[in-house]
Each structure stands twice: as C-alpha cells, then as structure tokens.
Design an enzyme around this catalytic site. Structure first.
Site, mmCIF file in Angstrom:
data_model
loop_
_atom_site.group_PDB
_atom_site.id
_atom_site.type_symbol
_atom_site.label_atom_id
_atom_site.label_comp_id
_atom_site.label_asym_id
_atom_site.label_seq_id
_atom_site.Cartn_x
_atom_site.Cartn_y
_atom_site.Cartn_z
ATOM 1 N N GLU A 3 0.835 -1.207 0.000
ATOM 2 C CA GLU A 3 0.000 0.000 0.000
ATOM 3 C C GLU A 3 0.866 1.252 0.000
ATOM 4 O O GLU A 3 2.013 1.221 0.463
ATOM 5 C CB GLU A 3 -0.866 0.015 1.272
ATOM 6 C CG GLU A 3 -2.300 -0.422 1.069
ATOM 7 C CD GLU A 3 -3.157 0.624 0.351
ATOM 8 O OE1 GLU A 3 -2.616 1.512 -0.351
ATOM 9 O OE2 GLU A 3 -4.387 0.547 0.484
ATOM 10 N N ASP A 4 0.303 2.345 -0.490
ATOM 11 C CA ASP A 4 1.011 3.622 -0.417
ATOM 12 C C ASP A 4 0.937 4.216 0.988
ATOM 13 O O ASP A 4 1.931 4.653 1.541
ATOM 14 C CB ASP A 4 0.479 4.611 -1.474
ATOM 15 C CG ASP A 4 -1.041 4.818 -1.433
ATOM 16 O OD1 ASP A 4 -1.743 4.127 -0.651
ATOM 17 O OD2 ASP A 4 -1.531 5.668 -2.193
ATOM 18 N N ASP B 25 -4.202 5.261 6.389
ATOM 19 C CA ASP B 25 -4.672 6.459 7.080
ATOM 20 C C ASP B 25 -5.700 6.007 8.117
ATOM 21 O O ASP B 25 -5.335 5.571 9.207
ATOM 22 C CB ASP B 25 -5.234 7.394 5.993
ATOM 23 C CG ASP B 25 -5.736 8.720 6.510
ATOM 24 O OD1 ASP B 25 -5.391 9.085 7.646
ATOM 25 O OD2 ASP B 25 -6.472 9.411 5.783
ATOM 26 N N PHE C 123 -1.946 15.965 4.910
ATOM 27 C CA PHE C 123 -2.196 15.392 3.588
ATOM 28 C C PHE C 123 -0.913 15.531 2.777
ATOM 29 O O PHE C 123 -0.418 16.623 2.553
ATOM 30 C CB PHE C 123 -3.361 16.096 2.892
ATOM 31 C CG PHE C 123 -3.746 15.406 1.618
ATOM 32 C CD1 PHE C 123 -4.542 14.267 1.643
ATOM 33 C CD2 PHE C 123 -3.268 15.859 0.400
ATOM 34 C CE1 PHE C 123 -4.868 13.597 0.467
ATOM 35 C CE2 PHE C 123 -3.594 15.200 -0.786
ATOM 36 C CZ PHE C 123 -4.397 14.072 -0.742
ATOM 37 N N ARG D 165 2.026 12.121 -8.351
ATOM 38 C CA ARG D 165 2.477 10.755 -8.056
ATOM 39 C C ARG D 165 3.928 10.550 -8.490
ATOM 40 O O ARG D 165 4.648 9.729 -7.945
ATOM 41 C CB ARG D 165 1.623 9.729 -8.811
ATOM 42 C CG ARG D 165 0.184 9.653 -8.369
ATOM 43 C CD ARG D 165 -0.453 8.404 -8.979
ATOM 44 N NE ARG D 165 -1.901 8.433 -8.985
ATOM 45 C CZ ARG D 165 -2.672 8.048 -7.974
ATOM 46 N NH1 ARG D 165 -2.126 7.643 -6.839
ATOM 47 N NH2 ARG D 165 -3.978 8.073 -8.075
HETATM 48 P P1 IMP Z 1 -7.690 4.889 4.496
HETATM 49 O O1 IMP Z 1 -8.829 3.991 4.049
HETATM 50 O O2 IMP Z 1 -8.204 6.070 5.280
HETATM 51 O O3 IMP Z 1 -6.606 4.164 5.239
HETATM 52 O O4 IMP Z 1 -7.135 5.584 3.223
HETATM 53 C C1 IMP Z 1 -6.338 4.982 2.346
HETATM 54 C C2 IMP Z 1 -6.295 5.739 1.042
HETATM 55 O O5 IMP Z 1 -6.598 7.143 1.164
HETATM 56 C C3 IMP Z 1 -4.870 5.695 0.542
HETATM 57 O O6 IMP Z 1 -4.619 4.507 -0.182
HETATM 58 C C4 IMP Z 1 -4.796 6.950 -0.291
HETATM 59 O O7 IMP Z 1 -5.309 6.704 -1.585
HETATM 60 C C5 IMP Z 1 -5.709 7.931 0.398
HETATM 61 N N1 IMP Z 1 -4.942 8.839 1.297
HETATM 62 C C6 IMP Z 1 -4.964 8.868 2.649
HETATM 63 N N2 IMP Z 1 -4.143 9.823 3.136
HETATM 64 C C7 IMP Z 1 -3.569 10.399 2.047
HETATM 65 C C8 IMP Z 1 -2.589 11.449 1.896
HETATM 66 O O8 IMP Z 1 -2.071 12.060 2.859
HETATM 67 N N3 IMP Z 1 -2.245 11.759 0.615
HETATM 68 C C9 IMP Z 1 -2.773 11.120 -0.477
HETATM 69 N N4 IMP Z 1 -3.682 10.128 -0.377
HETATM 70 C C10 IMP Z 1 -4.077 9.775 0.874
HETATM 71 MG MG MG Z 2 -4.630 4.285 -2.271
#
Ligand code: IMP
Ligand code: MG
Length: 184
Positions: free
Chosen positions: A100-101, A104, A153, A166
């Site tokens: 995963e990138d 969050d 962010f 990206r």
């Molecule tokens: P989660 O479901 O809240 O854990 O969010 C995961 C997805 O939200 C990641 O795979 C990203 O695509 C996006 N995301 C969350 N935080 C960021 C950020 O700081 N920058 C860019 N994308 C984010």
């Molecule tokens: Mg993502």
C-alpha cells in the site's frame, strides 16, 4: 522538477526513501526465503513504491494488482470500497504481501484484507510505504512500513492529489493555495 510554488514542505527526501527501501527489501528477502511470495499492489498509489521495493528483493516473486475505489471525497476515506480491477491470478496457498502507499484511517485496507483472506492464501502480510497513525479507525497489523507521518495530507512517490504529483520522487505537503485552485 516541480514549480516551487506547489511544495509547502518536503517531509521525506529521495535519499531517505532509497535507504529505507534497501532495509525493507533485505528484511522481506530474509522473511520470505522458501516461500511463494506474491506482491499484491493496490492501484494506483502503491505502484511507485512497489516497483522500487521489488527491485530490492532478491528471491523469486510475482506481482499482481488490485484496484479499489473508495466512495469518499478526494481527501477523506469513507470505508465503503468497490473493486474496480480484481487480481489476475489466484492467491490460494500463496504468501501474499499487500503493498500500500499509505494507511490512514485503515478502512480501505481492512476491507481489502477481508476479501483477500477469504481466498485462502497460505499467509497474508501488509507492507505500507507510509503510516498515518493519528487517524486510524480500525486496528490493522502492519508487518512492514517505510515511515510514520504526521496527520497531514501528503503527495509524491505514488501519492496524489486529484491524480497529480504521483511522479514526484519525494514526499511533500502541498501549498494550501493548490486546494483553493489559486495556482492552476
Ligand atoms: P484509508 O482507508 O483512510 O486508510 O485511506 C487509504 C487511502 O486514502 C490511501 O490509499 C490513499 O489513496 C488515500 N490517502 C490517505 N491519506 C492520504 C494522503 O495524505 N495523501 C494522499 N492520499 C491519501
Ligand atoms: Mg490508495
């Protein structure tokens, strides 16, 4: 590379990323000796990290990709997830490492892990480039991670804002004017 107006602050430099990738690759290579390693990359954000990480691993492995979309607004996760592109291969009996990138809230990954576990892999672990702990809403076991980051962010190195940034080789916060469309 970028117009300096777009960068607020560089949080993780290209050099720091390179160093970390070497360490992670070494650890994964050790941990997966003799296993049937499959990288499952979550499109599109994980692509850059996955490509670099894979090249620091020196055991046989294969790649696969899954694309999911969250129904939330651009910078918020809703936890409601839809598969846009499924894996090409079966993962039954394989040693899956989900790449995963960023994690969050954890909602996206929590959902994805449930789907993948139901397909009976021999093992399943998680490797994320960034870990944003402050906003976690579900407990997720992270086996490997690159960097902890504050509740900001961020973009770059795979992470986007409206699909952009990206390709930037470092991680940074955006000039707030970008969000207000003043620099477009
Ligand atoms: P989660 O479901 O809240 O854990 O969010 C995961 C997805 O939200 C990641 O795979 C990203 O695509 C996006 N995301 C969350 N935080 C960021 C950020 O700081 N920058 C860019 N994308 C984010
Ligand atoms: Mg993502």
């Amino acid at each position: 590379m970028l117009n300096n107006n777009e960068v607020e602050e560089i949080l993780i430099s290209e050099e720091e990323i390179k160093e970390k990738i070497k360490i992670l690759g070494k650890k994964i290579t050790e941990d997966y000796q003799g296993k049937d390693l499959v990288f499952v990359g979550v499109l599109r954000g994980a692509v850059i990290f996955m490509a670099d990480l894979a090249r620091s691993i020196s055991i046989p492995m294969i790649f696969d990709f899954i694309a999911i979309s969250s129904y939330g607004a651009a910078t918020e996760s809703s936890g409601v997830v839809r598969i846009l592109k499924d894996l090409d291969e079966t993962i039954e009996g394989k040693d899956v490492l989900v790449v995963e990138d960023i994690i969050d809230t954890g909602l996206t990954l929590d959902y994805l892990l449930r789907i993948l576990k139901s397909r009976k892999p021999a093992s399943i672990k998680v490797c994320t480039f960034l870990n944003k702990k402050a906003r976690r809403r579900v407990k997720i076991k992270i086996d490997y991670f690159g960097f902890d980051i504050p509740n900001k962010f961020v973009v770059g190195y795979g992470l986007d804002y409206e699909g952009k940034f990206r390709n930037t080789p470092y991680v940074f916060t955006l000039n707030p004017k970008i969000f207000k469309n003043e620099l477009k």
